[in-house]
Design an enzyme around this catalytic site. Structure first.
Site, PDB file in Angstrom:
ATOM      1  N   ASP A 115       1.279  -8.939   1.964  1.00  0.00           N
ATOM      2  CA  ASP A 115       0.196  -8.283   1.547  1.00  0.00           C
ATOM      3  C   ASP A 115      -0.782  -9.363   0.933  1.00  0.00           C
ATOM      4  O   ASP A 115      -0.087 -10.310   0.491  1.00  0.00           O
ATOM      5  CB  ASP A 115       0.448  -7.238   0.621  1.00  0.00           C
ATOM      6  CG  ASP A 115      -0.539  -6.090   0.146  1.00  0.00           C
ATOM      7  OD1 ASP A 115      -0.306  -4.945   0.901  1.00  0.00           O
ATOM      8  OD2 ASP A 115      -1.588  -6.513  -0.323  1.00  0.00           O
ATOM      9  N   TYR A 135     -14.404   5.498   8.792  1.00  0.00           N
ATOM     10  CA  TYR A 135     -13.082   5.240   8.774  1.00  0.00           C
ATOM     11  C   TYR A 135     -12.510   6.098  10.142  1.00  0.00           C
ATOM     12  O   TYR A 135     -11.973   5.255  10.836  1.00  0.00           O
ATOM     13  CB  TYR A 135     -12.379   6.017   7.667  1.00  0.00           C
ATOM     14  CG  TYR A 135     -10.881   6.109   7.583  1.00  0.00           C
ATOM     15  CD1 TYR A 135     -10.370   7.399   8.027  1.00  0.00           C
ATOM     16  CD2 TYR A 135     -10.065   5.293   7.608  1.00  0.00           C
ATOM     17  CE1 TYR A 135      -8.909   7.479   7.881  1.00  0.00           C
ATOM     18  CE2 TYR A 135      -8.766   5.129   7.370  1.00  0.00           C
ATOM     19  CZ  TYR A 135      -7.913   6.623   7.513  1.00  0.00           C
ATOM     20  OH  TYR A 135      -6.693   6.773   7.794  1.00  0.00           O
ATOM     21  N   GLY A 187       0.797  -1.173  -0.208  1.00  0.00           N
ATOM     22  CA  GLY A 187      -0.002   0.116   0.031  1.00  0.00           C
ATOM     23  C   GLY A 187       0.886   1.192   0.031  1.00  0.00           C
ATOM     24  O   GLY A 187       2.105   1.143   0.020  1.00  0.00           O
ATOM     25  N   ASP A 233      -3.212 -12.902   4.442  1.00  0.00           N
ATOM     26  CA  ASP A 233      -4.702 -12.165   4.578  1.00  0.00           C
ATOM     27  C   ASP A 233      -4.743 -11.852   6.050  1.00  0.00           C
ATOM     28  O   ASP A 233      -4.992 -12.936   6.644  1.00  0.00           O
ATOM     29  CB  ASP A 233      -5.799 -13.023   4.112  1.00  0.00           C
ATOM     30  CG  ASP A 233      -7.144 -12.488   4.388  1.00  0.00           C
ATOM     31  OD1 ASP A 233      -8.007 -13.124   3.958  1.00  0.00           O
ATOM     32  OD2 ASP A 233      -6.972 -11.331   5.048  1.00  0.00           O
TER      33      ASP A 233
END
Ligand code: VAH
Length: 323
Positions: free
Chosen positions: A36, A144, A13, A54
């Site tokens: 990732d 978020y 990311g 995961d």
């Protein structure tokens, strides 16, 4: 002596890629495992071990932490604010279960240190707009932000009850050139540089006066490593530290770019992300981080703009023309 291994979850990311690069530079490539769900980031390929992982699968996470003798975990997998408002239930599930799995595995496997990113999105419209303090109580306006505020309380609980040394920073909007943005309200501040490098007019999805707390990625990565290397005795905040860099509006960053790219132009078509931006403070007070562990930003708007424009390669610059 067993080698100290570090696991970076979400290494492909925006933050994960840059943090993995910096950690490998500092501690050696083989000691930092990039993990990732997606494939290894191009920038990380061949520079150290990659693990398809995961983080929602706690059992596999636990097996990998044990098998690889992981002593430090950076958990950077999350769904950001704009994407989260499109899929609220998924954002909550991903952002919370990934953290709870990581905290439990860290507790059970004796992991020495954990880092987890919070965000200035924990502050809502009832927080002070300017110079928002470390302990402002506020009601976040996005899923978020709710997940980050809740996550901070879990970090505090696991430290107080189990002694897990987890540390956290409320990142502002982060700006980088090594990776493309993904689902954030502050992504305009990356897209704008790509448009300038491609010689395109930039259509901004926020209003020209939407002032937000931002930070150049190099400052954020350095601050993260400084926090993680600080003696535990210096850490007085076990929710998450406010951290401030630069506070600017789209009009101000556009004016800075125009000085460096004379032909650059911008127009404004605010979308749903403007409503999110309006719930966040304009600037952040980070005095506690400065006094606890010596935090100090090094990038202002001019230096960051020079770095971004110098390093975004035209042939790789993303197109910002949304059809
Ligand atoms: C977002 N880049 O836009 C993130 C950040 C303060 C903003 O948390 O969602």
């Amino acid at each position: 002596m067993e080698e100290h291994k570090t696991l970076v979850i979400g290494a492909s990311g925006q933050i994960g890629t840059e943090l993995t690069l910096a950690l490998r530079h500092r501690y050696g490539g083989e000691s930092v495992i990039a993990a990732d769900l997606k494939r290894d980031a191009d920038l990380l390929k061949g520079a150290g071990p990659f693990l398809p992982l995961d983080v929602m699968d706690k059992m596999t996470l636990q097996v990998q932490v044990r098998r690889n003798n992981i002593k430090t975990i950076y958990l950077l997998a999350a769904m950001l604010s704009a994407s989260g408002e499109q899929q609220p239930q998924l954002a909550w599930k991903l952002n919370m279960e990934s953290l709870l799995n990581t905290l439990e595995v860290a507790r059970e496997e004796g992991v020495q240190k954990v880092f987890w990113p919070s965000s200035i999105a924990v502050f809502g419209p009832d927080a002070p707009r300017v110079d928002c303090p470390q302990n402002a109580w506020s009601t976040p306006a996005t899923v978020y932000g709710i997940s980050k505020l809740s996550g901070e309380q879990w970090c505090h609980y696991y430290f107080k009850r189990y002694g897990v040394d987890i540390r956290s920073i409320r990142y502002p909007g982060l700006i980088s050139y090594k990776t493309l943005p993904g689902g954030g309200t502050t992504d305009y501040a990356i897209e704008i540089y790509h448009a300038a490098v491609r010689g395109e007019k930039y259509t901004c999805f926020l209003k020209e006066d939407a002032r937000l707390p931002m930070m150049y990625m190099d400052d954020a990565v350095r601050g993260t490593i400084e926090l993680m290397e600080a003696p535990a005795s210096r850490i007085t905040v076990r929710t998450a530290y406010n951290l401030a860099g630069i506070s600017f509006t789209p009009a101000e960053i556009a004016a800075e770019i125009k000085q460096l790219v004379p032909g650059f132009s911008i127009d404004y078509k605010p979308d749903y992300r403007q409503a999110i931006a309006e719930t966040w403070p304009e600037s952040i007070n980070d005095q506690t981080a400065r006094s606890d562990w010596g935090w100090k930003p090094e990038y202002g708007l001019r230096r960051m703009s020079e770095e971004m424009l110098r390093n975004i390669r035209p042939e790789l610059a993303m197109t910002t023309k949304h059809g």
